[in-house]
Design a protein around this motif. Structure first.
Motif, mmCIF file in Angstrom:
data_model
loop_
_atom_site.group_PDB
_atom_site.id
_atom_site.type_symbol
_atom_site.label_atom_id
_atom_site.label_comp_id
_atom_site.label_asym_id
_atom_site.label_seq_id
_atom_site.Cartn_x
_atom_site.Cartn_y
_atom_site.Cartn_z
ATOM 1 N N PRO A 178 34.372 52.990 -47.955
ATOM 2 C CA PRO A 178 34.491 54.157 -48.834
ATOM 3 C C PRO A 178 33.599 55.313 -48.381
ATOM 4 O O PRO A 178 32.431 55.107 -48.022
ATOM 5 C CB PRO A 178 34.034 53.619 -50.191
ATOM 6 N N GLY A 179 34.160 56.499 -48.373
ATOM 7 C CA GLY A 179 33.388 57.685 -48.052
ATOM 8 C C GLY A 179 33.288 58.023 -46.580
ATOM 9 O O GLY A 179 32.695 59.053 -46.217
ATOM 10 N N TYR A 180 33.862 57.182 -45.699
ATOM 11 C CA TYR A 180 33.794 57.472 -44.268
ATOM 12 C C TYR A 180 34.525 58.777 -43.981
ATOM 13 O O TYR A 180 35.596 59.040 -44.531
ATOM 14 C CB TYR A 180 34.421 56.320 -43.485
ATOM 15 N N LEU A 181 33.937 59.602 -43.115
ATOM 16 C CA LEU A 181 34.459 60.956 -42.923
ATOM 17 C C LEU A 181 35.885 60.964 -42.379
ATOM 18 O O LEU A 181 36.718 61.747 -42.839
ATOM 19 C CB LEU A 181 33.544 61.742 -41.985
ATOM 20 N N LEU A 182 36.169 60.126 -41.398
ATOM 21 C CA LEU A 182 37.510 60.064 -40.822
ATOM 22 C C LEU A 182 38.273 58.941 -41.514
ATOM 23 O O LEU A 182 38.119 57.771 -41.167
ATOM 24 C CB LEU A 182 37.446 59.796 -39.316
ATOM 25 N N ASP A 183 39.098 59.269 -42.493
ATOM 26 C CA ASP A 183 39.685 58.242 -43.332
ATOM 27 C C ASP A 183 41.198 58.118 -43.182
ATOM 28 O O ASP A 183 41.854 57.471 -43.990
ATOM 29 C CB ASP A 183 39.323 58.465 -44.796
ATOM 30 N N SER A 184 41.786 58.716 -42.145
ATOM 31 C CA SER A 184 43.214 58.560 -41.885
ATOM 32 C C SER A 184 43.498 59.012 -40.458
ATOM 33 O O SER A 184 42.710 59.743 -39.845
ATOM 34 C CB SER A 184 44.053 59.394 -42.863
ATOM 35 N N MET A 185 44.650 58.585 -39.941
ATOM 36 C CA MET A 185 45.035 59.032 -38.607
ATOM 37 C C MET A 185 45.286 60.529 -38.576
ATOM 38 O O MET A 185 45.021 61.201 -37.581
ATOM 39 C CB MET A 185 46.277 58.272 -38.153
ATOM 40 N N ASP A 195 43.481 65.716 -36.421
ATOM 41 C CA ASP A 195 42.983 67.067 -36.679
ATOM 42 C C ASP A 195 41.601 67.263 -36.051
ATOM 43 O O ASP A 195 41.332 68.294 -35.413
ATOM 44 C CB ASP A 195 42.901 67.330 -38.182
ATOM 45 N N VAL A 196 40.724 66.276 -36.244
ATOM 46 C CA VAL A 196 39.363 66.388 -35.709
ATOM 47 C C VAL A 196 39.385 66.347 -34.178
ATOM 48 O O VAL A 196 38.648 67.089 -33.516
ATOM 49 C CB VAL A 196 38.470 65.275 -36.288
ATOM 50 N N LEU A 197 40.240 65.502 -33.621
ATOM 51 C CA LEU A 197 40.334 65.428 -32.163
ATOM 52 C C LEU A 197 40.741 66.778 -31.582
ATOM 53 O O LEU A 197 40.188 67.223 -30.564
ATOM 54 C CB LEU A 197 41.345 64.353 -31.773
ATOM 55 N N GLU A 198 41.678 67.443 -32.221
ATOM 56 C CA GLU A 198 42.085 68.768 -31.755
ATOM 57 C C GLU A 198 40.955 69.778 -31.892
ATOM 58 O O GLU A 198 40.782 70.653 -31.041
ATOM 59 C CB GLU A 198 43.316 69.237 -32.537
ATOM 60 N N GLN A 199 40.171 69.643 -32.953
ATOM 61 C CA GLN A 199 39.055 70.564 -33.147
ATOM 62 C C GLN A 199 37.949 70.302 -32.122
ATOM 63 O O GLN A 199 37.329 71.240 -31.617
ATOM 64 C CB GLN A 199 38.503 70.418 -34.562
ATOM 65 N N ILE A 200 37.710 69.040 -31.797
ATOM 66 C CA ILE A 200 36.697 68.707 -30.783
ATOM 67 C C ILE A 200 37.111 69.277 -29.435
ATOM 68 O O ILE A 200 36.294 69.853 -28.710
ATOM 69 C CB ILE A 200 36.515 67.179 -30.701
ATOM 70 N N ASP A 201 38.375 69.072 -29.062
ATOM 71 C CA ASP A 201 38.962 69.707 -27.879
ATOM 72 C C ASP A 201 38.084 69.489 -26.639
ATOM 73 O O ASP A 201 37.652 70.444 -25.993
ATOM 74 C CB ASP A 201 39.175 71.203 -28.137
ATOM 75 N N PRO A 255 37.805 67.055 -23.002
ATOM 76 C CA PRO A 255 38.587 66.152 -22.143
ATOM 77 C C PRO A 255 38.048 64.720 -22.075
ATOM 78 O O PRO A 255 38.771 63.824 -21.618
ATOM 79 C CB PRO A 255 38.535 66.826 -20.770
ATOM 80 N N ALA A 256 36.813 64.497 -22.501
ATOM 81 C CA ALA A 256 36.231 63.151 -22.437
ATOM 82 C C ALA A 256 36.266 62.434 -23.778
ATOM 83 O O ALA A 256 35.560 61.446 -23.978
ATOM 84 C CB ALA A 256 34.782 63.223 -21.921
ATOM 85 N N VAL A 257 37.096 62.903 -24.718
ATOM 86 C CA VAL A 257 37.194 62.295 -26.045
ATOM 87 C C VAL A 257 38.627 61.851 -26.302
ATOM 88 O O VAL A 257 39.577 62.598 -26.047
ATOM 89 C CB VAL A 257 36.759 63.276 -27.158
ATOM 90 N N GLY A 258 38.769 60.616 -26.794
ATOM 91 C CA GLY A 258 40.076 60.097 -27.149
ATOM 92 C C GLY A 258 40.046 59.435 -28.508
ATOM 93 O O GLY A 258 39.005 59.385 -29.178
ATOM 94 N N LEU A 259 41.193 58.900 -28.906
ATOM 95 C CA LEU A 259 41.346 58.320 -30.234
ATOM 96 C C LEU A 259 41.442 56.799 -30.124
ATOM 97 O O LEU A 259 42.118 56.268 -29.248
ATOM 98 C CB LEU A 259 42.600 58.872 -30.902
ATOM 99 N N GLN A 260 40.767 56.141 -31.035
ATOM 100 C CA GLN A 260 40.809 54.689 -31.160
ATOM 101 C C GLN A 260 41.724 54.360 -32.344
ATOM 102 O O GLN A 260 41.450 54.765 -33.472
ATOM 103 C CB GLN A 260 39.395 54.163 -31.397
ATOM 104 N N LEU A 261 42.795 53.636 -32.088
ATOM 105 C CA LEU A 261 43.792 53.333 -33.106
ATOM 106 C C LEU A 261 43.665 51.875 -33.523
ATOM 107 O O LEU A 261 44.056 50.971 -32.776
ATOM 108 C CB LEU A 261 45.198 53.609 -32.576
ATOM 109 N N ASP A 262 43.104 51.645 -34.689
ATOM 110 C CA ASP A 262 43.043 50.312 -35.266
ATOM 111 C C ASP A 262 44.233 50.168 -36.208
ATOM 112 O O ASP A 262 44.296 50.841 -37.247
ATOM 113 C CB ASP A 262 41.724 50.121 -36.011
ATOM 114 N N LEU A 263 45.182 49.322 -35.846
ATOM 115 C CA LEU A 263 46.406 49.213 -36.627
ATOM 116 C C LEU A 263 46.163 48.615 -38.004
ATOM 117 O O LEU A 263 46.946 48.853 -38.932
ATOM 118 C CB LEU A 263 47.446 48.393 -35.862
#
Length: 275
Positions: free
Chosen positions: A156-163, A168-174, A176-184
């Motif tokens: 509860p309360g974690y800042l990134l709470d949905s894909m 959105d945050v990944l695009e804002q970070i923009d 090249p050394a950052v990617g997304l971790q997808l936990d299904l």
């Protein structure tokens, strides 16, 4: 079929942490991940990995006082010095372990309470800045940084709470050394519609994790069709590792039929390289 990495924070807990590397190798896993290695010197963890002959594919940067409920420092404005030290430590371990990826946890900006729009925007601004900082340092060391959305039921309360938030945050970070971790497991709880989600995020996903929903046990039970989602990952050309971040319902090895049916002995996977 994707390649599987055992999560040593949750699996093989029948033996001490440093013995879990060999336990995973003996069970057929070619790679491992876990939350944190910092209770042991980097050289000891690296020796355990080397002796077992497994790849290290992911671990988390220090996330604050875990026992007190902290789940990351990246969005907490008054923790810059601690974040800096943690990043330095994580990169030291990544070098010793030859690990290509570090997950930088965002954090819980207001424990026990709701954030208003202004508070969320301020927390995101700090988070974006810190992840860019981490990515600059990681890139200089030949590593990459991942961010991961985590469901609000488990955290509860974690800042990134949905894909959606993660994209959105990944695009804002923009960076090249950052990617997304997808936990299904998390994504099924927060977003659902996993087939479309995997297809739409294929361009930014660099690591995948699996577990059953809702119990977070072996990934072939519950409401996710494991073979279907693994097939979708194949269809979109995902070439990375699939982390088995689940809590075995019983003794770890007794619940590995799902793994052996899909990966055989796993030894052939050792010829592969991480994405």
């Amino acid at each position: 079929m994707p390649r599987f990495a055992a999560n040593l924070s949750m699996m093989f807990t029948e033996v001490p942490f440093l013995e879990r590397f060999q336990a995973a190798a003996d069970a057929g896993f070619a790679a491992v991940e876990y939350l944190f290695p910092y209770d042991h010197p980097a050289e000891e963890v690296a020796a355990a990995r080397r002796d077992a002959g497994v790849e290290q594919v992911l671990f988390n940067a220090p996330a604050g006082d875990w026992a007190a409920g902290e789940r990351g420092l990246a969005c907490l404005p008054d923790r810059q010095e601690e974040f800096d030290r943690g990043l330095e430590t994580a990169l030291h371990y990544a070098e010793a372990l030859d690990c290509p990826r570090i997950h930088v946890m965002a954090g819980i900006p207001r424990p026990g309470g709701e954030l208003d729009a202004a508070g969320r925007a301020a927390a995101r601004e700090v988070h974006v800045r810190r992840v860019r900082q981490a990515a600059d340092a990681a890139a200089a060391a030949g590593r990459r940084v991942l961010i991961e959305p985590i469901n609000p039921v488990d955290m509860p309360g974690y800042l990134l709470d949905s894909m959606r938030e993660g994209r959105d945050v990944l695009e804002q970070i923009d960076h090249p050394a950052v990617g997304l971790q997808l936990d299904l497991y998390h994504a099924q709880i927060t977003d659902g519609d996993l087939t479309r989600l995997i297809r739409s995020a294929a361009d930014v996903v660099e690591h995948v994790q699996i577990a059953s929903v809702p119990d977070r046990h072996e990934p072939d039970g519950g409401e996710i069709d494991l073979d279907h989602v693994l097939g979708v990952l194949d269809d979109v050309g995902y070439a990375g590792w699939v982390g088995c971040e689940y809590r075995p319902a019983g003794e770890t090895r007794a619940g590995l039929d799902w793994f052996h049916r899909r990966a055989g002995s796993g030894r052939a996977d050792r010829r592969g390289s991480g994405a």
